[in-house]
Design a protein around this motif. Structure first.
Motif, PDB file in Angstrom:
ATOM      1  N   ARG A  83      -4.723  68.940  -6.138  1.00 40.70           N
ATOM      2  CA  ARG A  83      -6.124  68.852  -6.562  1.00 40.70           C
ATOM      3  C   ARG A  83      -6.736  70.241  -6.725  1.00 40.70           C
ATOM      4  N   LYS A  84      -6.202  71.207  -5.948  1.00 41.48           N
ATOM      5  CA  LYS A  84      -6.676  72.590  -6.107  1.00 41.48           C
ATOM      6  C   LYS A  84      -5.993  73.194  -7.321  1.00 41.48           C
ATOM      7  N   PRO A  85      -6.769  73.640  -8.302  1.00 40.29           N
ATOM      8  CA  PRO A  85      -6.121  74.221  -9.477  1.00 40.29           C
ATOM      9  C   PRO A  85      -5.370  75.497  -9.104  1.00 40.29           C
ATOM     10  N   GLY A  86      -4.175  75.625  -9.649  1.00 44.89           N
ATOM     11  CA  GLY A  86      -3.398  76.834  -9.412  1.00 44.89           C
ATOM     12  C   GLY A  86      -2.704  76.874  -8.065  1.00 44.89           C
ATOM     13  N   ALA A  87      -2.887  75.843  -7.238  1.00 39.06           N
ATOM     14  CA  ALA A  87      -2.237  75.841  -5.931  1.00 39.06           C
ATOM     15  C   ALA A  87      -0.730  75.720  -6.097  1.00 39.06           C
ATOM     16  N   GLN A  88       0.013  76.401  -5.278  1.00 42.97           N
ATOM     17  CA  GLN A  88       1.468  76.293  -5.306  1.00 42.97           C
ATOM     18  C   GLN A  88       1.942  75.553  -4.079  1.00 42.97           C
ATOM     19  N   TRP A  89       3.192  75.098  -4.118  1.00 39.80           N
ATOM     20  CA  TRP A  89       3.674  74.384  -2.943  1.00 39.80           C
ATOM     21  C   TRP A  89       4.173  75.351  -1.879  1.00 39.80           C
ATOM     22  N   VAL A  90       3.966  74.962  -0.627  1.00 38.95           N
ATOM     23  CA  VAL A  90       4.405  75.794   0.490  1.00 38.95           C
ATOM     24  C   VAL A  90       5.275  74.947   1.413  1.00 38.95           C
ATOM     25  N   LEU A  91       6.338  75.549   1.913  1.00 38.29           N
ATOM     26  CA  LEU A  91       7.241  74.835   2.823  1.00 38.29           C
ATOM     27  C   LEU A  91       6.479  74.407   4.070  1.00 38.29           C
ATOM     28  N   SER A  92       6.722  73.186   4.518  1.00 32.46           N
ATOM     29  CA  SER A  92       5.937  72.701   5.646  1.00 32.46           C
ATOM     30  C   SER A  92       6.756  71.880   6.631  1.00 32.46           C
ATOM     31  N   GLY A  93       8.057  71.776   6.436  1.00 35.81           N
ATOM     32  CA  GLY A  93       8.860  71.039   7.407  1.00 35.81           C
ATOM     33  C   GLY A  93       9.108  69.603   6.999  1.00 35.81           C
ATOM     34  N   PHE A  94       9.324  68.754   7.989  1.00 29.47           N
ATOM     35  CA  PHE A  94       9.803  67.397   7.740  1.00 29.47           C
ATOM     36  C   PHE A  94       8.688  66.386   7.492  1.00 29.47           C
ATOM     37  N   GLY A  95       7.450  66.879   7.329  1.00 25.48           N
ATOM     38  CA  GLY A  95       6.301  65.978   7.222  1.00 25.48           C
ATOM     39  C   GLY A  95       6.473  64.854   6.220  1.00 25.48           C
ATOM     40  N   ASN A  96       6.965  65.196   5.013  1.00 29.49           N
ATOM     41  CA  ASN A  96       7.115  64.166   3.985  1.00 29.49           C
ATOM     42  C   ASN A  96       8.100  63.089   4.415  1.00 29.49           C
ATOM     43  N   TYR A  97       9.178  63.523   5.076  1.00 27.28           N
ATOM     44  CA  TYR A  97      10.194  62.558   5.472  1.00 27.28           C
ATOM     45  C   TYR A  97       9.679  61.619   6.553  1.00 27.28           C
ATOM     46  N   THR A  98       8.938  62.171   7.527  1.00 25.21           N
ATOM     47  CA  THR A  98       8.420  61.277   8.573  1.00 25.21           C
ATOM     48  C   THR A  98       7.377  60.334   7.981  1.00 25.21           C
ATOM     49  N   ASP A  99       6.527  60.863   7.087  1.00 19.56           N
ATOM     50  CA  ASP A  99       5.538  59.985   6.439  1.00 19.56           C
ATOM     51  C   ASP A  99       6.235  58.861   5.682  1.00 19.56           C
ATOM     52  N   LEU A 100       7.270  59.279   4.936  1.00 17.91           N
ATOM     53  CA  LEU A 100       7.974  58.315   4.091  1.00 17.91           C
ATOM     54  C   LEU A 100       8.646  57.233   4.932  1.00 17.91           C
ATOM     55  N   LEU A 101       9.364  57.677   5.960  1.00 15.22           N
ATOM     56  CA  LEU A 101      10.155  56.726   6.736  1.00 15.22           C
ATOM     57  C   LEU A 101       9.283  55.858   7.627  1.00 15.22           C
TER      58      LEU A 101
END
Lengths: 295, 302
Positions: free
Chosen positions: B46-64
């Motif tokens: 949503r932030k224009p120009g924002a880039q992705w930053v490494l953040s750990g396993f968050g996506n996997y725990t959210d997903l699972l």
């Protein structure tokens, strides 16, 4: 005496029973065949009929199964629409270019894998990599493709699709050509080598002429697959580089009641594929099973 | 095998490999590495120009821990496990029918050609076509079934029946694959054991189950492997037929990943989901690899 009588009776009785049973068996088989043919033919008939029916004839209950009051207006609208013409042209260009690229690159790979012993057990490493690539669900590449193409400024361009489709087809080409090269006798190449032919000369003057038909078959399979591909085109294009499967699928959301045009465009995109399938019918099982069954 | 070709050829060989291997690196390794990185990242689009930053396993725990993901996975499994046995049984029956001596050979040859049609139908067209055929109010299927007092059925229009409808269309479209491979197999069977069994008085069922089918075991293995991989990957015709709906009743893993990425623009989550999908496919893929590499021994100079 009784034995003799029985002996003469038994075959006759069993033959009559056999005849009756075979008649029932035959009737049952033809019954199944009729059902099978109906399930295959009726949907196609319906698609053709829908592309020729007047718009007013679609929304009747019960539906009209047969009518001579037909129109070509859906065909004119579907094929006369400059957007659809553009999508057809896009599809043709993307499919042709990626088919040629994938077939050439894959054939070269396959030839090396089939004939040359590479260092570091590279033959096996490459073969396994190619198989793994073939097993990938395309959806797992769709998102990174989208983001990478966006960064490269290639979104909604034909080169983006050509890159994605060449990659999609390469493992298939390499594997299928590998099985074709295996069937090719090595003696002629060996003789040529003894006579001092380099590998390039052997490939160009001996192997290539002998494997042109296999390459054609492989290319046709690739063509059919790429022509029909939906997911990458859906992800990587929005307006100008759209291909025909996306255009057909978008009827569902945008123009859900244009059944006639939907059908006409569907048939238009199906006919080239069907004609190609008929030319490679003999190799179809081989293509489907990735060369595992020679058919 | 044999060191039949000269060592000097290796340089040319490398040149031959270059386009293909290069293309594979660009089209597989690069996007996969990118998606792996992304799956361990946060990206506020949503932030224009924002880039992705490494953040750990968050996506996997959210997903699972998300119900949607598990439901999608379960649907993929149900779809595959429902369609596969039906295709195997029907495909076998059709193959036997079309190789039967009791059916005129011209008719069965014609049927074999016609069977190409559903198989070659572009998946999108397949989806569109069955949308028309199974339309609840104006479709011919409901009207024909109505003549014999059945229905009306809701088919793809209601969540309860949508999955069964998808399976039905899949079976109609792809049973031909099974039949065509088996027809090849049946025609290549040696006739002697079958004749011998007939002479010994074995009935047709015993010949089928004890002589013909066991000899086709390797064909069935290939069919199962190919079908399972393709069933799990099915996307196109479902997209055109139901779009994953109604609700999310036919949203399988592929459609789930597509939706998360392309509709909700949650690229890191979609990447994580693709990786979980890939890892889940791993046991099957390894099995297929072992089979394929074993069968390819004679293709390689290794």
């Amino acid at each position: 005496m009784t034995d003799l009588a029985l002996m003469s009776l038994r075959p006759a009785a069993s033959r009559a029973g056999f005849r009756w049973r075979s008649l029932v068996g035959q009737a049952w088989r033809y019954g199944c065949l009729v059902v099978l043919l109906a399930v295959i033919v009726f949907p196609i008939y319906w698609l053709v009929l829908n592309s020729l029916k007047h718009q007013r004839d679609f929304f009747t209950g019960p539906p009209i199964y047969f009518t001579t009051d037909l129109t070509l207006s859906h065909w004119q609208e579907a094929l006369g629409n400059p957007l659809n013409q553009k999508y057809l042209l896009n599809t043709a260009i993307v499919t042709a270019v990626s088919t040629v690229l994938a077939t050439l690159a894959g054939t070269l790979c396959a030839y090396v894998l089939a004939r040359i012993r590479l260092p570091f057990r590279l033959n096996r490493v490459l073969l396994i990599s190619i198989l793994i690539a073939r097993l990938f669900p395309p959806v797992s590449l769709a998102i990174p493709y989208y983001l990478l193409m966006r960064q490269l400024g290639l979104l909604d361009t034909l080169p983006a699709l050509v890159i994605a489709y060449t990659g999609l087809a390469l493992p298939f080409v390499t594997w299928l050509m590998l099985t074709f090269f295996q069937d090719l006798p090595r003696e002629i190449e060996r003789a040529a080598m003894v006579d001092g032919c380099t590998m390039f000369q052997r490939f160009r003057w001996i192997v290539l002429p002998m494997s042109l038909s296999s390459m054609m078959v492989t290319a046709i399979f690739v063509f059919m697959g790429v022509w029909n591909e939906l997911l990458y085109s859906l992800t990587l294009t929005s307006l100008s580089a759209k291909t025909i499967p996306v255009a057909i699928a978008s009827f569902v959301g945008d123009n859900a009641l244009a059944w006639g045009q939907m059908s006409a465009l569907s048939i238009a995109s199906f006919v080239p594929i069907l004609l190609m399938a008929l030319t490679v019918q003999r190799y179809l099982v081989r293509g489907i099973t990735f060369g595992a069954v020679k058919g | 095998m044999v060191a039949d070709f000269a060592r000097d050829d290796r340089k040319v060989a490398m040149l031959f490999l270059l386009p293909g291997v290069g293309a594979l690196l660009v089209t597989y390794l690069v996007p996969l590495a990118y998606s792996l990185g992304l799956s361990f990242s946060e990206w506020d689009i949503r932030k224009p120009g924002a880039q992705w930053v490494l953040s750990g396993f968050g996506n996997y725990t959210d997903l699972l821990t998300s119900e949607g993901f598990w439901r999608a996975g379960l649907r993929s499994l149900i779809f595959t496990l429902a369609a596969l046995p039906i295709e195997l049984v029907l495909g076998t029956m059709i193959a036997l029918l079309l190789t039967s001596e009791m059916v005129s050979s011209k008719l069965s040859a014609l049927t074999r050609v016609l069977m190409l049609v559903p198989l070659m139908l572009p998946p999108v067209v397949l989806g569109i076509l069955w949308r028309l055929l199974l339309n609840v109010n104006y479709g011919p299927v409901n009207s024909l079934l109505g003549l014999v007092g059945l229905g009306p059925f809701t088919w793809a229009a209601a969540p309860d029946t949508a999955m069964a409808t998808i399976v039905l269309v899949e079976v109609i479209a792809n049973t031909s694959v099974v039949s065509m491979i088996l027809i090849g197999g049946l025609l290549s069977l040696p006739p002697e054991p079958i004749r011998a069994a007939e002479v010994d008085g074995a009935g047709p069922w015993r010949i089928l189950f004890e002589i013909k089918l066991p000899q086709l075991a390797s064909y069935y293995l290939i069919i199962v492997l190919i079908r399972v991989m393709d069933l799990l990957k099915t996307f196109d015709f479902i997209y055109a037929l139901t779009g994953g709906g109604p609700g999310d009743s036919t949203s399988m893993l592929n459609l789930f990943i597509y939706r998360v990425g392309q509709r909700f623009l949650d690229y890191p989550m979609a990447s994580a989901a693709s990786w979980v999908f890939l890892v889940a496919l791993l046991p099957l893929s390894i099995w297929l690899l072992i089979k394929a590499v074993a069968s390819s021994k004679d293709y390689l100079n290794d």
